[in-house]
Scaffold this motif. Sequence first.
Motif, PDB file in Angstrom:
ATOM      1  N   SER A 191       0.853  -1.189   0.000  1.00  0.00           N
ATOM      2  CA  SER A 191       0.000   0.000   0.000  1.00  0.00           C
ATOM      3  C   SER A 191       0.885   1.234   0.000  1.00  0.00           C
ATOM      4  CB  SER A 191      -0.905   0.026   1.227  1.00  0.00           C
ATOM      5  OG  SER A 191      -1.761  -1.079   1.213  1.00  0.00           O
ATOM      6  N   LYS A 192       0.490   2.219  -0.769  1.00  0.00           N
ATOM      7  CA  LYS A 192       1.297   3.431  -0.869  1.00  0.00           C
ATOM      8  C   LYS A 192       0.727   4.560  -0.013  1.00  0.00           C
ATOM      9  CE  LYS A 192       3.750   6.212  -4.212  1.00  0.00           C
ATOM     10  NZ  LYS A 192       4.040   6.449  -5.611  1.00  0.00           N
ATOM     11  N   HIS A 193      -0.487   4.989  -0.295  1.00  0.00           N
ATOM     12  CA  HIS A 193      -1.096   6.095   0.447  1.00  0.00           C
ATOM     13  C   HIS A 193      -2.400   5.607   1.077  1.00  0.00           C
ATOM     14  CE1 HIS A 193       1.635   9.063  -1.229  1.00  0.00           C
ATOM     15  NE2 HIS A 193       1.454   8.482  -2.401  1.00  0.00           N
ATOM     16  N   LEU A 194      -2.475   5.664   2.406  1.00  0.00           N
ATOM     17  CA  LEU A 194      -3.676   5.253   3.122  1.00  0.00           C
ATOM     18  C   LEU A 194      -4.153   6.374   4.028  1.00  0.00           C
ATOM     19  CD1 LEU A 194      -2.560   1.732   4.374  1.00  0.00           C
ATOM     20  CD2 LEU A 194      -4.020   2.212   2.446  1.00  0.00           C
ATOM     21  N   SER A 195      -5.444   6.534   4.135  1.00  0.00           N
ATOM     22  CA  SER A 195      -6.052   7.433   5.103  1.00  0.00           C
ATOM     23  C   SER A 195      -7.300   6.740   5.616  1.00  0.00           C
ATOM     24  CB  SER A 195      -6.411   8.773   4.458  1.00  0.00           C
ATOM     25  OG  SER A 195      -7.038   9.609   5.403  1.00  0.00           O
ATOM     26  N   LEU A 196      -7.275   6.351   6.881  1.00  0.00           N
ATOM     27  CA  LEU A 196      -8.390   5.613   7.473  1.00  0.00           C
ATOM     28  C   LEU A 196      -8.883   6.404   8.684  1.00  0.00           C
ATOM     29  CD1 LEU A 196      -5.902   3.000   7.154  1.00  0.00           C
ATOM     30  CD2 LEU A 196      -8.125   2.221   6.459  1.00  0.00           C
ATOM     31  N   GLU A 197     -10.180   6.614   8.767  1.00  0.00           N
ATOM     32  CA  GLU A 197     -10.726   7.436   9.844  1.00  0.00           C
ATOM     33  C   GLU A 197     -12.070   6.891  10.295  1.00  0.00           C
ATOM     34  OE1 GLU A 197     -12.519  11.939  10.228  1.00  0.00           O
ATOM     35  OE2 GLU A 197     -10.851  11.610   8.869  1.00  0.00           O
ATOM     36  N   ALA A 198     -12.240   6.770  11.603  1.00  0.00           N
ATOM     37  CA  ALA A 198     -13.526   6.374  12.182  1.00  0.00           C
ATOM     38  C   ALA A 198     -13.837   7.326  13.327  1.00  0.00           C
ATOM     39  CB  ALA A 198     -13.482   4.941  12.682  1.00  0.00           C
ATOM     40  N   ARG A 199     -15.013   7.894  13.299  1.00  0.00           N
ATOM     41  CA  ARG A 199     -15.455   8.800  14.371  1.00  0.00           C
ATOM     42  C   ARG A 199     -16.842   8.358  14.830  1.00  0.00           C
ATOM     43  NH1 ARG A 199     -13.412  14.892  13.286  1.00  0.00           N
ATOM     44  NH2 ARG A 199     -11.463  14.405  12.236  1.00  0.00           N
ATOM     45  N   VAL A 200     -16.983   8.210  16.144  1.00  0.00           N
ATOM     46  CA  VAL A 200     -18.246   7.746  16.723  1.00  0.00           C
ATOM     47  C   VAL A 200     -18.605   8.646  17.891  1.00  0.00           C
ATOM     48  CG1 VAL A 200     -19.451   5.832  17.835  1.00  0.00           C
ATOM     49  CG2 VAL A 200     -17.738   5.358  16.080  1.00  0.00           C
ATOM     50  N   LYS A 201     -19.846   9.113  17.927  1.00  0.00           N
ATOM     51  CA  LYS A 201     -20.380   9.875  19.057  1.00  0.00           C
ATOM     52  C   LYS A 201     -21.362   8.979  19.786  1.00  0.00           C
ATOM     53  CE  LYS A 201     -21.639  13.335  21.659  1.00  0.00           C
ATOM     54  NZ  LYS A 201     -20.767  13.830  22.719  1.00  0.00           N
ATOM     55  N   HIS A 202     -21.055   8.660  21.053  1.00  0.00           N
ATOM     56  CA  HIS A 202     -21.933   7.831  21.884  1.00  0.00           C
ATOM     57  C   HIS A 202     -22.759   8.746  22.774  1.00  0.00           C
ATOM     58  CE1 HIS A 202     -20.299   3.864  20.948  1.00  0.00           C
ATOM     59  NE2 HIS A 202     -19.139   4.482  20.835  1.00  0.00           N
ATOM     60  N   ILE A 203     -24.059   8.546  22.781  1.00  0.00           N
ATOM     61  CA  ILE A 203     -24.970   9.337  23.613  1.00  0.00           C
ATOM     62  C   ILE A 203     -25.753   8.364  24.479  1.00  0.00           C
ATOM     63  CG2 ILE A 203     -26.927  10.919  23.630  1.00  0.00           C
ATOM     64  CD1 ILE A 203     -25.998  11.826  20.810  1.00  0.00           C
ATOM     65  N   ARG A 204     -25.724   8.594  25.783  1.00  0.00           N
ATOM     66  CA  ARG A 204     -26.487   7.764  26.726  1.00  0.00           C
ATOM     67  C   ARG A 204     -27.551   8.641  27.379  1.00  0.00           C
ATOM     68  NH1 ARG A 204     -23.383   4.754  24.390  1.00  0.00           N
ATOM     69  NH2 ARG A 204     -21.912   3.312  25.313  1.00  0.00           N
ATOM     70  N   GLN A 205     -28.799   8.264  27.244  1.00  0.00           N
ATOM     71  CA  GLN A 205     -29.900   8.989  27.881  1.00  0.00           C
ATOM     72  C   GLN A 205     -30.553   8.037  28.875  1.00  0.00           C
ATOM     73  OE1 GLN A 205     -32.242  10.244  24.540  1.00  0.00           O
ATOM     74  NE2 GLN A 205     -30.889  11.955  24.091  1.00  0.00           N
ATOM     75  N   ILE A 206     -30.071   8.093  30.098  1.00  0.00           N
ATOM     76  CA  ILE A 206     -30.521   7.191  31.165  1.00  0.00           C
ATOM     77  C   ILE A 206     -31.267   8.026  32.208  1.00  0.00           C
ATOM     78  CG2 ILE A 206     -29.752   5.472  32.855  1.00  0.00           C
ATOM     79  CD1 ILE A 206     -29.066   4.778  29.924  1.00  0.00           C
ATOM     80  N   PHE A 207     -32.388   7.516  32.678  1.00  0.00           N
ATOM     81  CA  PHE A 207     -33.148   8.216  33.719  1.00  0.00           C
ATOM     82  C   PHE A 207     -32.351   8.261  35.015  1.00  0.00           C
ATOM     83  CE2 PHE A 207     -37.068   6.488  31.454  1.00  0.00           C
ATOM     84  CZ  PHE A 207     -37.265   7.665  30.749  1.00  0.00           C
ATOM     85  N   PRO A 208     -32.407   9.390  35.757  1.00  0.00           N
ATOM     86  CA  PRO A 208     -31.742   9.424  37.069  1.00  0.00           C
ATOM     87  C   PRO A 208     -32.458   8.489  38.036  1.00  0.00           C
ATOM     88  CG  PRO A 208     -32.962  11.449  36.668  1.00  0.00           C
ATOM     89  CD  PRO A 208     -33.051  10.641  35.405  1.00  0.00           C
ATOM     90  N   LYS A 209     -31.690   7.955  38.986  1.00  0.00           N
ATOM     91  CA  LYS A 209     -32.289   7.081  39.993  1.00  0.00           C
ATOM     92  C   LYS A 209     -33.210   7.907  40.886  1.00  0.00           C
ATOM     93  CE  LYS A 209     -28.534   3.787  40.002  1.00  0.00           C
ATOM     94  NZ  LYS A 209     -27.500   3.129  40.786  1.00  0.00           N
TER      95      LYS A 209
END
Length: 130
Positions: free
Chosen positions: A104-122
């Motif tokens: 391989s000569k030129h590589l550009s690999l990118e992964a971006r993930v946004k995790h959102i947790r919407q949990i009720f308060p106890k």
Amino acid sequence: MFQRTSYVDNIHVKSISYSSIFQIGDSHYIYQLSRAIAVQREAEIYYDNEGEFSNYRVFTQPIHFEPIDEPISIQQHQLHPIIKVNNMNITGLSSSSMLNIGSSKHLSLEARVKHIRQIFPKENEHNSNS
């Protein structure tokens, strides 16, 4: 770029997903991008703009690459320009990953993930000791 011949006897890949590549042979330019918004919530409450990548900084901020300043001296002499693979067992490739049997000569690999947790308060944690 070195030109080689790739010989592959047996490869078993169980899963490939989300902008991933499995390639046998040489490549010159590869650009992979995977973006995801993962929402986990206890109630089915949806907002109009939560699926817009531009609303989250993780997708818009630039990635800074440090320059490589180290002097590198390589001398190669390939008597047999062959890549030989007998057996490979791959569980999975995901999110801009790559399995390449070749050069391989030129590589550009990118992964971006946004995790959102919407949990009720106890409920009333402070009142439970009363």
